[in-house]
Design an enzyme around this catalytic site. Structure first.
Site, PDB file in Angstrom:
ATOM      1  N   GLY A  47      18.098 -63.254 -43.799  1.00 50.31           N
ATOM      2  CA  GLY A  47      17.561 -62.692 -42.399  1.00 50.31           C
ATOM      3  C   GLY A  47      18.464 -62.376 -41.519  1.00 50.31           C
ATOM      4  O   GLY A  47      18.010 -61.856 -40.612  1.00 50.31           O
ATOM      5  N   GLU A 105      22.292 -67.186 -36.837  1.00 52.91           N
ATOM      6  CA  GLU A 105      20.698 -67.407 -37.770  1.00 52.91           C
ATOM      7  C   GLU A 105      19.808 -66.405 -37.154  1.00 52.91           C
ATOM      8  O   GLU A 105      19.805 -66.025 -35.787  1.00 52.91           O
ATOM      9  CB  GLU A 105      20.488 -68.681 -37.538  1.00 52.91           C
ATOM     10  CG  GLU A 105      18.949 -69.406 -38.062  1.00 52.91           C
ATOM     11  CD  GLU A 105      18.954 -69.060 -39.615  1.00 52.91           C
ATOM     12  OE1 GLU A 105      19.090 -68.006 -39.965  1.00 52.91           O
ATOM     13  OE2 GLU A 105      18.638 -70.006 -40.378  1.00 52.91           O
ATOM     14  N   ASP A 106      18.740 -66.079 -37.803  1.00 46.03           N
ATOM     15  CA  ASP A 106      17.699 -65.203 -37.424  1.00 46.03           C
ATOM     16  C   ASP A 106      16.678 -66.056 -36.661  1.00 46.03           C
ATOM     17  O   ASP A 106      16.224 -65.723 -35.563  1.00 46.03           O
ATOM     18  CB  ASP A 106      16.885 -64.500 -38.677  1.00 46.03           C
ATOM     19  CG  ASP A 106      16.491 -65.232 -39.588  1.00 46.03           C
ATOM     20  OD1 ASP A 106      16.682 -66.401 -39.611  1.00 46.03           O
ATOM     21  OD2 ASP A 106      15.873 -64.823 -40.586  1.00 46.03           O
ATOM     22  N   ASP A 109      13.640 -72.919 -37.075  1.00 46.80           N
ATOM     23  CA  ASP A 109      12.067 -73.353 -37.030  1.00 46.80           C
ATOM     24  C   ASP A 109      12.155 -74.763 -36.951  1.00 46.80           C
ATOM     25  O   ASP A 109      11.932 -75.454 -36.089  1.00 46.80           O
ATOM     26  CB  ASP A 109      11.566 -72.494 -38.526  1.00 46.80           C
ATOM     27  CG  ASP A 109      10.221 -72.948 -38.419  1.00 46.80           C
ATOM     28  OD1 ASP A 109       9.329 -72.719 -37.732  1.00 46.80           O
ATOM     29  OD2 ASP A 109       9.708 -73.697 -39.490  1.00 46.80           O
ATOM     30  N   ASP A 165      11.719 -61.737 -43.185  1.00 47.93           N
ATOM     31  CA  ASP A 165      10.876 -61.162 -44.017  1.00 47.93           C
ATOM     32  C   ASP A 165       9.571 -62.239 -44.711  1.00 47.93           C
ATOM     33  O   ASP A 165       9.588 -63.331 -44.028  1.00 47.93           O
ATOM     34  CB  ASP A 165      11.543 -61.105 -45.227  1.00 47.93           C
ATOM     35  CG  ASP A 165      12.228 -62.519 -46.027  1.00 47.93           C
ATOM     36  OD1 ASP A 165      12.461 -63.507 -45.327  1.00 47.93           O
ATOM     37  OD2 ASP A 165      11.816 -62.747 -47.244  1.00 47.93           O
ATOM     38  N   ARG A 171      11.613 -56.836 -43.780  1.00 55.35           N
ATOM     39  CA  ARG A 171      12.808 -57.164 -43.185  1.00 55.35           C
ATOM     40  C   ARG A 171      13.237 -55.625 -42.476  1.00 55.35           C
ATOM     41  O   ARG A 171      13.838 -55.732 -41.392  1.00 55.35           O
ATOM     42  CB  ARG A 171      13.944 -57.263 -44.337  1.00 55.35           C
ATOM     43  CG  ARG A 171      13.904 -58.743 -44.941  1.00 55.35           C
ATOM     44  CD  ARG A 171      15.350 -58.869 -45.734  1.00 55.35           C
ATOM     45  NE  ARG A 171      15.326 -59.789 -46.551  1.00 55.35           N
ATOM     46  CZ  ARG A 171      15.215 -61.369 -46.371  1.00 55.35           C
ATOM     47  NH1 ARG A 171      15.372 -61.447 -45.120  1.00 55.35           N
ATOM     48  NH2 ARG A 171      14.981 -61.983 -47.429  1.00 55.35           N
TER      49      ARG A 171
HETATM   50  P1  IMP Z   1      14.561 -73.998 -40.658  1.00 58.19           P
HETATM   51  O1  IMP Z   1      15.258 -74.771 -41.716  1.00 58.19           O
HETATM   52  O2  IMP Z   1      12.885 -74.584 -40.846  1.00 58.19           O
HETATM   53  O3  IMP Z   1      14.707 -73.990 -39.411  1.00 58.19           O
HETATM   54  O4  IMP Z   1      13.940 -72.445 -41.284  1.00 58.19           O
HETATM   55  C1  IMP Z   1      14.859 -71.382 -40.999  1.00 58.19           C
HETATM   56  C2  IMP Z   1      14.529 -70.393 -41.732  1.00 58.19           C
HETATM   57  O5  IMP Z   1      13.131 -70.414 -42.107  1.00 58.19           O
HETATM   58  C3  IMP Z   1      14.898 -69.314 -41.052  1.00 58.19           C
HETATM   59  O6  IMP Z   1      16.346 -68.790 -41.347  1.00 58.19           O
HETATM   60  C4  IMP Z   1      14.074 -68.270 -41.849  1.00 58.19           C
HETATM   61  O7  IMP Z   1      14.596 -67.703 -43.163  1.00 58.19           O
HETATM   62  C5  IMP Z   1      12.904 -68.935 -42.101  1.00 58.19           C
HETATM   63  N1  IMP Z   1      11.765 -68.630 -41.207  1.00 58.19           N
HETATM   64  C6  IMP Z   1      11.285 -69.796 -40.291  1.00 58.19           C
HETATM   65  N2  IMP Z   1      10.544 -69.162 -39.490  1.00 58.19           N
HETATM   66  C7  IMP Z   1      10.127 -67.951 -39.711  1.00 58.19           C
HETATM   67  C8  IMP Z   1       9.335 -66.821 -39.541  1.00 58.19           C
HETATM   68  O8  IMP Z   1       8.552 -66.923 -38.737  1.00 58.19           O
HETATM   69  N3  IMP Z   1       9.686 -65.717 -40.133  1.00 58.19           N
HETATM   70  C9  IMP Z   1      10.297 -65.553 -41.187  1.00 58.19           C
HETATM   71  N4  IMP Z   1      11.305 -66.496 -41.620  1.00 58.19           N
HETATM   72  C10 IMP Z   1      11.259 -67.477 -41.016  1.00 58.19           C
END
Ligand code: IMP
Length: 194
Positions: A47, A105-106, A109, A165, A171
């Site tokens: 991403g 990082e994209d 979350d 994505d 993407r």
């Molecule tokens: P975390 O580990 O929960 O912080 O998740 C981070 C990863 O979850 C990001 O690198 C994305 O790949 C994916 N992600 C979280 N939210 C979204 C979203 O709204 N759209 C797409 N990918 C997301």
């Protein structure tokens, strides 16, 4: 009548131009804090590719961008587990020892991905780890993590585009848009009727 665009008309959250402008600001911020010591840039694939490319262009010194692969989402849901493969290692075998790592990082979350990678890089001998993320959803945090450089904070919505994505789709969209299944269904239905 054929649809005006090749993708459903999702709501635009950040246009491509807004993203470019904000990334230029983020790069200035990073240059200020990093000083003269060249950082070790690491993008979380897939991403973060477009974001990382922009940051690489804007940071002086023709820095390479290393890659680490992490996955925590299936569809629009976080699985609660971060799959990092191979375990936090850079894809090109480069070492982070004694490096100032900047993790690109994209979107942050729950914070699990960043927390896992930061811990891994520090254990592998990185001098420091900073995180620059295009987007952040603070209301979704499960793990407390510091994200030193954030492009935009967003509410709890599932976004796609500019590298992000839904199971590998969308993407390629230039803007960051909000995914909505109903808009996608309507668009598919209209295309079928044409
Ligand atoms: P975390 O580990 O929960 O912080 O998740 C981070 C990863 O979850 C990001 O690198 C994305 O790949 C994916 N992600 C979280 N939210 C979204 C979203 O709204 N759209 C797409 N990918 C997301």
């Amino acid at each position: 009548m054929s649809p005006a665009t090749s993708h459903p008309p999702f709501r635009v959250l950040f246009s491509h131009d807004q993203i470019l402008r904000r990334c230029a600001e983020l790069a200035r911020e990073l240059r200020r804090v990093l000083g003269d010591e060249p950082p070790c840039l690491v993008q979380v694939i897939e991403g973060a590719r477009p974001f990382a490319r922009l940051m690489q262009q804007q940071l002086a010194g023709a820095l390479p961008v290393h890659e680490v692969r992490a996955k925590s989402y299936e569809g629009t849901q976080s699985t609660g587990q971060v799959k990092v493969s191979p375990l936090g290692a850079l894809q090109d075998g480069a070492s982070v020892k004694d490096q100032h790592v900047v993790l690109l990082e994209d979107i942050v979350d729950t914070g699990r991905t960043i927390a896992a990678l930061r811990e891994h890089f520090l254990a592998a001998g990185a001098k420091s780890v900073r995180v620059a993320s295009l987007l952040s959803k603070p209301s979704r945090r499960v793990v407390e993590v510091e994200v030193e450089h954030v492009g935009f904070e967003i509410p709890d919505e599932f976004v796609i585009g500019f590298g992000m994505d839904l199971d590998g789709r969308y993407r390629e969209l230039r803007d960051v848009v909000v995914y909505e299944a109903s808009i996608e269904r309507e668009f598919a239905g209209a295309a079928e009727r044409d």
